[in-house]
Enzyme design. Structure first.
Site, PDB file in Angstrom:
ATOM      1  N   CYS A   1       3.933  -5.847  -9.002  1.00 52.31           N
ATOM      2  CA  CYS A   1       4.898  -5.564  -7.940  1.00 52.31           C
ATOM      3  C   CYS A   1       6.333  -5.595  -8.425  1.00 52.31           C
ATOM      4  CB  CYS A   1       4.705  -6.560  -6.794  1.00 52.31           C
ATOM      5  SG  CYS A   1       3.385  -6.075  -5.675  1.00 52.31           S
TER       6      CYS A   1
ATOM      7  N   GLY B   1     -12.648   8.802  -6.523  1.00 50.72           N
ATOM      8  CA  GLY B   1     -11.378   8.469  -7.141  1.00 50.72           C
ATOM      9  C   GLY B   1     -10.859   9.595  -8.008  1.00 50.72           C
ATOM     10  N   HIS B   2      -9.828   9.277  -8.781  1.00 48.23           N
ATOM     11  CA  HIS B   2      -9.177  10.276  -9.631  1.00 48.23           C
ATOM     12  C   HIS B   2      -8.637   9.578 -10.862  1.00 48.23           C
ATOM     13  CE1 HIS B   2      -6.870  13.845 -10.748  1.00 48.23           C
ATOM     14  NE2 HIS B   2      -5.840  13.041 -10.961  1.00 48.23           N
TER      15      HIS B   2
ATOM     16  N   ASP C   1       1.132  -3.450   7.272  1.00 46.29           N
ATOM     17  CA  ASP C   1       0.417  -3.404   6.007  1.00 46.29           C
ATOM     18  C   ASP C   1      -0.517  -2.205   5.891  1.00 46.29           C
ATOM     19  OD1 ASP C   1       1.149  -6.045   4.642  1.00 46.29           O
ATOM     20  OD2 ASP C   1       0.653  -6.660   6.674  1.00 46.29           O
TER      21      ASP C   1
ATOM     22  N   GLY D   1       6.258  -0.345   9.183  1.00 47.44           N
ATOM     23  CA  GLY D   1       6.435  -1.513   8.339  1.00 47.44           C
ATOM     24  C   GLY D   1       5.216  -2.372   8.170  1.00 47.44           C
TER      25      GLY D   1
ATOM     26  N   LYS E   1       7.933  -2.173  -8.475  1.00 42.52           N
ATOM     27  CA  LYS E   1       7.969  -1.375  -7.244  1.00 42.52           C
ATOM     28  C   LYS E   1       9.399  -1.079  -6.794  1.00 42.52           C
ATOM     29  CE  LYS E   1       3.469  -2.294  -5.266  1.00 42.52           C
ATOM     30  NZ  LYS E   1       2.758  -2.523  -4.016  1.00 42.52           N
TER      31      LYS E   1
END
Length: 729
Positions: free
Chosen positions: A400, A519-520, A430, A428, A403
């Site tokens: 984080c 997924g990718h 989660d 805002g 970020k």
């Protein structure tokens, strides 16, 4: 700085953090081999230096002085660090097995796993005695024993040099603590057989002078909780029993199929085993060309040979031979600050010998604390005037810490304008809330730039981090897709890493009740792992809005991971503190979410820090909050690092919220206030709960294994945070 990182082509794995491997890591950091990925597998974040153990037992060195910080050393070497104990090698598949994780692939492998002095065949030893090796466990048990009171009886089994050093150190320590009761040294053969005649005579005299009773040619028949019984019927009272006799190799080596000598891995002059892809050094190895006793001096001198030969195997260079010296200097501690030197038949003794030994030991340990600082890559000749400031002096944080800040993100996202009855705006919050028929579902997406090079650990952190958004809504994880950016590497290495990541991701998601459905993947400069998740809400989700004045604030995990990870990248965080932070980041919050399902408001504490996420609750609920700071609020080591000025990359943006916090009264310990703005990775849940249920909920969380605590109260007033004054001590 213009070119992309070179691709990786081969995996070199070091199993064990012994002296040889520690020195190889140090050398590797100064001269890495392009294309090779180095990995260290070790059960502990630190390795104990054997040379200073007697001095520590005697009370001359603090415990920390013995530790080689393997976390810091691995960062210096650019090596992947895997905290776990290897228990097998599949040579055909070229895989190493570590409990609790997928197999680790290798192209080349080296063993430096040490030995143990445990005596499983001796009745009662496993239950009632403490082996002198592994050294870290022994030192911890001895320190715990020394905290007791009253005269103490100690028995040391094994009267070699190591046993004599321990017995003398223990006798000295007990005298200094006023606990002298008696130390007995027992051996089934003659004592001190590995020393010269003059040195043996002086050591025997020293044992007598310091009140150590020596019993030779004595067989032990049983060990109990308070005594050692000999074959001749004598019983030796004992409050603490240790074994320093012999060296026993790891039992799992037998299943490897490598050639062994008395259980030790047989190596040739190049330190190579019967498998050309595997080397072995230190006490776990047997030198077939020049058998030698188990001693740290040989492990130290094997390091440059192993370093060269591992690299030579991948560069087609010629290998080097290891030529151990036929005799070596033995500097033997004598309990007090005195030592005996044994070489060439001479045996000088006294404080001068202690000073000589201390200087050698301190210089050896300094090699791991005074690591050379590698210069950062130079900027291109032509660059913008602001580039140097943008690059900065410290490496960019992962997790984080990498970020975007709270205010920047809010400005970019704006206020959602939705015209769909099946999607409920939760600005805002989660996760987004969607309704299909009577089913309520939340959806979120999160990804992290790697903060550790261990792909399994990083996957666990990223998965728990993403799941936090679902758990923060008190929802039940349902389905996930994975998004991965893998660093450039050869196809075999790509397959290995992808297998480790996806095996771990499935394990974590299934344990949480979710399934990965797709997924990718793409290739880039560095590892990034992310997940998109959905969760089911059998009841209305717990949102940011809903906190009420009087509510108590509960936090399920301590904070400080941003500071710890930033310090780890700068090689300034103690390895034990980093390992403790990893354990918290991979602690599932699923049970905590269920226990907090009746909260009035809830969020997970991540990139915006505790202050930013609590402000989100205050903004949404139209109220204020008061926090109480206590040492329990912070992860082990976080306060010390914050006091030293360590900050995560995202901290300045989070701290810029301060003008938005009227009433934030910082006490004298400003570093604790700063930690409120520290970005967290896979942080805990922060919940506002009714005051009547706060204590029972906290008790339930503690019983479930969470380090949860009450950290404050919701109050009337406009959104703001204040700090409660410390309570009188």
């Amino acid at each position: 700085m213009n070119g992309a990182p070179l691709p990786l082509t081969h995996d070199i794995v070091l199993i064990g953090g012994g002296h040889t491997h520690a020195l190889v890591l140090r050398r590797w950091g100064m001269s890495p081999l392009a294309g090779a990925r180095l990995t260290l597998i070790t059960p502990e974040p630190t390795a104990t230096y054997s040379g200073m153990l007697p001095g520590h037992i005697a009370g001359h060195y603090p415990r920390a002085a013995l530790d080689i910080d393997l976390v810091r050393l691995a960062r210096h070497a650019g090596a992947r660090l895997i905290l776990g104990a290897a228990e097998g090698i599949d040579r055909e598949a070229r895989q190493i097995h570590v409990p609790g994780r997928p197999p680790i692939g290798y192209d080349l492998c080296a063993l430096d796993i040490g030995v143990t002095s445990a005596m499983p065949a001796l009745p009662g030893f496993p239950e009632h005695a403490v082996p002198a090796k592994p050294l870290g466990l022994f030192a911890a048990r001895w320190q715990a024993f020394c905290k007791g009171s009253g005269p103490a009886q100690v028995v040391v089994i094994g009267a070699g040099i190591a046993g004599a050093e321990l017995a003398l150190a223990m006798a000295h320590a007990l005298r200094q603590r006023g606990r002298a009761g008696g130390v007995t040294l027992v051996d089934s053969a003659d004592a001190l057989a590995a020393t010269g005649p003059r040195a043996r005579h002086r050591l025997l005299s020293e044992l007598t002078q310091q009140g150590v009773t020596l019993i030779e040619q004595a067989q032990i028949t049983e060990i109990t909780g308070d005594a050692v019984t000999l074959a001749d019927g004598r019983t030796l009272p004992a409050d603490f029993i240790s074994g320093a006799a012999g060296a026993r190799p790891a039992p799992w080596l037998h299943a490897t199929g490598l050639h062994l000598t008395d259980g030790f891995v047989t190596v040739d002059a190049q330190l190579q085993t019967s498998d050309p892809a595997i080397w072995a050094t230190g006490d776990c190895a047997h030198l077939s060309h020049a058998p030698r006793p188990k001693a740290g001096v040989f492990a130290v001198r094997e390091a440059p040979v192993l370093f060269h030969n591992l690299r030579a195997a991948l560069t087609k260079a010629g290998p080097r031979r290891y030529h151990p010296q036929s005799d070596y200097l033995k500097l033997i501690s004598l309990g007090r600050k005195s030592a005996l030197a044994d070489r060439f038949g001479l045996a000088p003794v006294g404080r001068l010998m202690w000073c000589w030994k201390d200087r050698i030991d301190q210089r050896f340990m300094a090699r791991f604390s005074d690591l050379p600082k590698m210069p950062r890559p130079k900027l291109p000749r032509n660059h913008t005037s602001a580039l140097a400031e943008a690059v900065g002096d410290a490496p960019m944080c992962g997790g984080c810490g990498a970020k975007v800040g709270r205010d920047t993100l809010r400005a970019a996202l704006g206020t959602p304008h939705l015209n769909r009855p099946d999607i409920t705006p939760l600005p805002g919050d989660d996760a987004a809330l969607m309704t299909t028929g009577t089913v309520q579902q939340v959806m979120t997406s999160d990804h992290l730039r790697a903060l550790t090079d261990d792909p399994v650990l990083m996957t666990r952190i990223a998965a728990h981090h993403a799941l936090g958004d679902i758990w923060a809504m008190a929802a039940q994880p349902q389905a996930a897709t994975a998004t991965l950016i893998l660093p450039r590497q050869s196809e075999p290495l790509m397959a290995r890493q992808l297998s480790e990541i996806m095996t771990t991701a499935h394990e974590v998601m299934r344990a949480a009740g979710a399934e990965i459905v797709g997924g990718h993947t793409s290739v880039g400069d560095e590892l990034t792992i992310g997940f998109t998740l959905t969760g089911l809400c059998p009841h209305p989700p717990v949102a940011l809005k809903g906190a009420r004045p009087g509510d108590r604030l509960i936090l399920t995990k301590p904070i400080g991971s941003g500071v710890l990870m930033a310090a780890e990248m700068q090689r300034r965080a103690p390895g034990a503190d980093v390992a403790a932070a990893y354990a918290q980041m991979t602690h599932s919050q699923g049970t905590a979410s269920a226990l907090l399902a009746q909260a009035h408001a809830m969020t997970d504490v991540t990139g915006f820090g505790l202050a930013g996420h609590l402000l989100n609750i205050c903004d949404a609920s139209g109220c204020a909050a008061t926090l109480t700071l206590s040492p329990a609020l912070f992860l082990q080591g976080a306060e010390a690092l914050a006091r030293a000025g360590i900050r995560s990359t995202l901290y300045p943006q989070n701290r810029a919220q301060a003008p938005y916090l009227p009433g934030l009264a910082a006490p004298d310990d400003v570093h604790r206030i700063d930690l409120l703005f520290d970005p967290q990775t896979a942080g805990g849940l922060l919940a506002a709960v009714h005051p009547d249920t706060a204590q029972p909920t906290l008790s339930a969380l503690t019983k479930a294994g969470y380090p949860a605590l009450l950290i404050g109260t919701i109050a009337d007033g406009p959104p703001r945070l204040t700090i409660a004054p410390p309570s009188p001590s």
